[in-house]
Enzyme design. Structure first.
Site, mmCIF file in Angstrom:
data_model
loop_
_atom_site.group_PDB
_atom_site.id
_atom_site.type_symbol
_atom_site.label_atom_id
_atom_site.label_comp_id
_atom_site.label_asym_id
_atom_site.label_seq_id
_atom_site.Cartn_x
_atom_site.Cartn_y
_atom_site.Cartn_z
ATOM 1 N N ASP A 11 -37.762 63.008 12.580
ATOM 2 C CA ASP A 11 -36.617 62.146 12.319
ATOM 3 C C ASP A 11 -35.465 62.480 13.270
ATOM 4 O O ASP A 11 -35.433 63.553 13.871
ATOM 5 C CB ASP A 11 -36.199 62.389 10.855
ATOM 6 C CG ASP A 11 -34.926 61.687 10.468
ATOM 7 O OD1 ASP A 11 -34.815 60.472 10.731
ATOM 8 O OD2 ASP A 11 -34.034 62.342 9.893
ATOM 9 N N ASP A 13 -31.539 61.358 12.530
ATOM 10 C CA ASP A 13 -30.279 61.624 11.824
ATOM 11 C C ASP A 13 -30.467 62.681 10.738
ATOM 12 O O ASP A 13 -31.255 62.504 9.814
ATOM 13 C CB ASP A 13 -29.736 60.330 11.203
ATOM 14 C CG ASP A 13 -29.642 59.205 12.225
ATOM 15 O OD1 ASP A 13 -29.367 59.497 13.395
ATOM 16 O OD2 ASP A 13 -29.864 58.044 11.841
#
Length: 188
Positions: A11, A13
């Site tokens: 991922d 963020d």
């Protein structure tokens, strides 16, 4: 060269990028003398959510997010074990320009790494998911009962628990390394 089938999804963020730190920094710069201190509440008042939207829609904001060391620690372990790395990030619905800037961030910070921007991370195949957000982790694990999840430590995942998930706080890299090696041995 990466091992065939050993796909690791990572991922952006809250994992590779310090989204929350950048947002709080920029919110603080807009805080007026009569505004309450920022507490990071989930139930933000409408005026604060509006400021967040203004910040996230600034050209270049997503592209310039700072790196988050916890995510890069895990990335280095995955690379050392020759996992095939793919960035997997959710595209914000209300900020379509963020989709482009997230790709640009990856091209600047992770050249050559494939990027998938999606609305549903649960649909994307991988043996490992590195993600900080429990709802995305749970959705992904629904379809991957043997998958491994590594959660970079964040306040919002402090209480999360699942037999296939390890929370990485910067002090348990040996545990992460051992779990990844076990997965490599199973894949054989």
């Amino acid at each position: 060269m990466a091992k065939v089938g050993l796909v690791a999804l990572i991922d952006m963020d809250g994992t590779l990028c310090d989204y929350q730190g950048a947002l709080l920094r920029d919110l603080e710069s807009l805080r007026g003398p009569a505004d309450p201190p920022l507490g990071g509440d989930d139930d933000s008042p409408p005026w604060l959510r509006a400021r967040e939207t203004v910040i996230r829609r600034q050209p270049g904001w997503w592209r310039s997010l700072p790196r988050l060391q916890l995510g890069f620690d895990v990335l280095a372990e995955l690379q050392a074990l020759r996992f095939e790395i793919h960035v997997l990030t959710k595209g914000p619905v209300g900020t379509p320009s963020a989709w482009t800037e997230k790709l640009e961030w990856c091209q600047q910070n992770l050249p050559g790494v494939p990027v998938t921007i999606t609305m549903d991370k649960g649909l994307v195949y991988g043996k490992v998911l590195v993600d900080d957000w429990p709802p995305y982790v749970e959705r992904w694990l629904e379809w991957r009962p043997r998958g491994l999840v590594i959660l970079p430590a964040q306040p919002w995942n402090a209480g999360f628990s699942h037999p296939n998930a390890i929370r990485y706080d910067g002090h348990n890299l040996g545990e992460i390394r051992a779990a990844l090696r076990r997965l490599c041995e199973l894949d054989g």
